[in-house]
Design an enzyme around this catalytic site. Sequence first.
Site, PDB file in Angstrom:
ATOM      1  N   TYR A  62     -24.726 -45.935  44.798  1.00 22.29           N
ATOM      2  CA  TYR A  62     -24.196 -46.112  46.161  1.00 22.29           C
ATOM      3  C   TYR A  62     -23.924 -47.591  46.399  1.00 22.29           C
ATOM      4  O   TYR A  62     -24.739 -48.441  46.028  1.00 22.29           O
ATOM      5  CB  TYR A  62     -25.224 -45.640  47.201  1.00 22.29           C
ATOM      6  CG  TYR A  62     -24.743 -44.434  47.963  1.00 22.29           C
ATOM      7  CD1 TYR A  62     -23.549 -44.488  48.682  1.00 22.29           C
ATOM      8  CD2 TYR A  62     -25.465 -43.247  47.957  1.00 22.29           C
ATOM      9  CE1 TYR A  62     -23.095 -43.384  49.377  1.00 22.29           C
ATOM     10  CE2 TYR A  62     -25.012 -42.137  48.651  1.00 22.29           C
ATOM     11  CZ  TYR A  62     -23.828 -42.215  49.351  1.00 22.29           C
ATOM     12  OH  TYR A  62     -23.374 -41.132  50.029  1.00 22.29           O
ATOM     13  N   GLU A  64     -22.047 -48.832  49.598  1.00 20.48           N
ATOM     14  CA  GLU A  64     -21.298 -48.998  50.858  1.00 20.48           C
ATOM     15  C   GLU A  64     -21.194 -50.480  51.207  1.00 20.48           C
ATOM     16  O   GLU A  64     -22.154 -51.230  51.050  1.00 20.48           O
ATOM     17  CB  GLU A  64     -21.994 -48.243  51.993  1.00 20.48           C
ATOM     18  CG  GLU A  64     -21.755 -46.750  51.894  1.00 20.48           C
ATOM     19  CD  GLU A  64     -22.592 -45.949  52.878  1.00 20.48           C
ATOM     20  OE1 GLU A  64     -23.393 -46.540  53.617  1.00 20.48           O
ATOM     21  OE2 GLU A  64     -22.446 -44.715  52.886  1.00 20.48           O
ATOM     22  N   ASP A 217       4.420 -47.341  51.059  1.00 21.62           N
ATOM     23  CA  ASP A 217       3.566 -46.467  50.260  1.00 21.62           C
ATOM     24  C   ASP A 217       4.287 -46.277  48.928  1.00 21.62           C
ATOM     25  O   ASP A 217       5.252 -45.515  48.838  1.00 21.62           O
ATOM     26  CB  ASP A 217       3.389 -45.131  50.993  1.00 21.62           C
ATOM     27  CG  ASP A 217       2.645 -44.103  50.152  1.00 21.62           C
ATOM     28  OD1 ASP A 217       2.368 -44.378  48.965  1.00 21.62           O
ATOM     29  OD2 ASP A 217       2.355 -43.011  50.684  1.00 21.62           O
ATOM     30  N   THR A 243      -1.274 -44.735  45.222  1.00 13.30           N
ATOM     31  CA  THR A 243      -2.257 -44.023  44.413  1.00 13.30           C
ATOM     32  C   THR A 243      -2.314 -44.743  43.074  1.00 13.30           C
ATOM     33  O   THR A 243      -1.464 -45.595  42.780  1.00 13.30           O
ATOM     34  CB  THR A 243      -1.844 -42.558  44.155  1.00 13.30           C
ATOM     35  OG1 THR A 243      -0.505 -42.553  43.668  1.00 13.30           O
ATOM     36  CG2 THR A 243      -1.927 -41.713  45.393  1.00 13.30           C
ATOM     37  N   LYS A 246      -0.313 -41.983  39.348  1.00 10.63           N
ATOM     38  CA  LYS A 246       1.052 -41.488  39.060  1.00 10.63           C
ATOM     39  C   LYS A 246       1.662 -42.407  37.999  1.00 10.63           C
ATOM     40  O   LYS A 246       1.141 -42.445  36.890  1.00 10.63           O
ATOM     41  CB  LYS A 246       1.851 -41.415  40.358  1.00 10.63           C
ATOM     42  CG  LYS A 246       1.206 -40.447  41.366  1.00 10.63           C
ATOM     43  CD  LYS A 246       2.053 -40.259  42.602  1.00 10.63           C
ATOM     44  CE  LYS A 246       1.477 -39.220  43.531  1.00 10.63           C
ATOM     45  NZ  LYS A 246       0.584 -39.739  44.571  1.00 10.63           N
ATOM     46  N   ARG A 252      -7.634 -40.741  39.491  1.00 10.27           N
ATOM     47  CA  ARG A 252      -7.140 -40.314  40.814  1.00 10.27           C
ATOM     48  C   ARG A 252      -7.827 -41.117  41.908  1.00 10.27           C
ATOM     49  O   ARG A 252      -9.024 -40.953  42.151  1.00 10.27           O
ATOM     50  CB  ARG A 252      -7.444 -38.833  41.043  1.00 10.27           C
ATOM     51  CG  ARG A 252      -7.068 -37.918  39.915  1.00 10.27           C
ATOM     52  CD  ARG A 252      -7.114 -36.486  40.341  1.00 10.27           C
ATOM     53  NE  ARG A 252      -6.049 -36.246  41.263  1.00 10.27           N
ATOM     54  CZ  ARG A 252      -4.789 -36.052  40.899  1.00 10.27           C
ATOM     55  NH1 ARG A 252      -4.448 -36.081  39.632  1.00 10.27           N
ATOM     56  NH2 ARG A 252      -3.875 -35.830  41.800  1.00 10.27           N
TER      57      ARG A 252
HETATM   58  N1  DSN Z   1       0.972 -34.714  45.750  1.00 13.76           N
HETATM   59  C1  DSN Z   1       1.662 -35.972  45.588  1.00 13.76           C
HETATM   60  C2  DSN Z   1       3.081 -35.755  45.275  1.00 13.76           C
HETATM   61  O1  DSN Z   1       3.322 -34.768  44.634  1.00 13.76           O
HETATM   62  O2  DSN Z   1       3.935 -36.543  45.606  1.00 13.76           O
HETATM   63  C3  DSN Z   1       1.476 -36.837  46.750  1.00 13.76           C
HETATM   64  O3  DSN Z   1       0.670 -36.248  47.699  1.00 13.76           O
END
Ligand code: DSN
Length: 478
Positions: A62, A64, A217, A243, A246, A252
């Site tokens: 932990y 925080e 984003d 994120t 990707k 993730r």
């Molecule tokens: N699920 C992702 C996408 O497919 O773009 C983003 O939430």
Amino acid sequence: MATFPDFNKGLYAPLAEVDPEVQNIIDKETWRQFSGLELIASENLTSRATMEANGSILTNKYSEGLPAARYYGGNEYVDELEVLCQKRALQAFHLDPAKWGVNVQPYSGSTANFAALTALLQPQDRLMGLGLPDGGHLTHGYYTAKKKMTASSIYFQSLPYALDPATQLIDYNGLASLAKIYKPRLLICGASAYPRDWDYKALRTVADDNGAFLMADIAHTSGLVAAGELADPFEYCDVVTTTTHKTLRGPRAGLIFFRKDSDKAKDLEKRVNDAVFPACQGGPHNNTIAGIATALLQACQPSWKAYAKQVIANARTLGQELVAHGYKLQTSGTDNHLVLWDLRPLGLTGSKLEKLCDIVGITINKNAVSGDASAQVPGGIRLGTAALTSRNMLEADMKIVADFLHRAVQLSLLLQKEAGSKLLKDFVRVASVPQEGKEGALQVRTLRDEVRAFARRWPLPGVDVSTLTRPAGIEEDE
Ligand code: DSN
């Protein structure tokens, strides 16, 4: 030799011994990833090193708070890790630590975005983002006539901007006119399904004209932005979220970058950090932060640029091949890792092609295309090349993949006829079970076998495929 009380005996044995059921599910998923073609634009195949870090003992801790300001003891190494991860995140995106900071604790892209909204807005403040049916993301304020769909529209007011229906590109003039009336406090750019690059300078002007923050984003494109293969949002934005799994090819999770060097940025660092914890999250997932750090190290290498270039070259080739087969793409092509394929001229829904592709081992997702009345019954398919590029595939291989997709479409049209109805369940039935006097299901099997044989020629990151065997629970005709 230590003796173990019964209640602790299970702490040392490997997963396969302790929980063969979960091990078998993991084995089946490994086999699926090895045997299929992964074309989901939001997915990638992370490295063995990242998976090792992500599966490490750091999950026990932990922490925080932030480095050197924790609510728990024992964080000297976790502090070292988080500082390293922050340093690499800034380095990967070529950012000066005097001008930008980053929070590496968000559990995912959605929570990163909600934390960013919490940092920048008061409840019920107004925001604008690209509409979901035009490629925007759920967390950019999406709502329908019947429902506020995500926290971004439940806790804030939102108004979507749109694509120009003629060009299918962002309608920057329309956006500016809407913003002039709506006066958003936050303008969000970035998308889940937009195959072209963004004009961040034009968006900055709109934001400034209306006293709004500008947030990008870049969840989908961050690996390509880090490589310098797409326009740089950091030049113009106040906050950038992404994120990490990707095109960035990590575990993730999510990241929030915040500007530190302007009047507008006053306190952004504190606002973002306080929004992540304690406003929106509890303790960070330190094992994931270790995985992010390792993935970012890879994204800082000179070879990263070559990977990003290949992802884009592969997407371009895939798109060109589909066009050569006579298909229609949104904006007729791509600048990034994804292709939006408009199936409407064929009289075929995205759901049906997605289903058929699943049966033959090609993983794709149905997606709205510009002009779709509803995101629930989408007329297209979104394809991405990040994962196949991670399996070493190049342009020539994309031609083979495009050919598989072409056959899948032709087969879907045949199955639709054989089903004699428009219902998805009838379509799946005739695709899966051979019908007397009908060819469809047999052709499905042929295509499935060819896709499988092709996919198994390639390595799978993180896995020694030479030792892989078909796990229990997966039937295959010989
Ligand atoms: N699920 C992702 C996408 O497919 O773009 C983003 O939430």
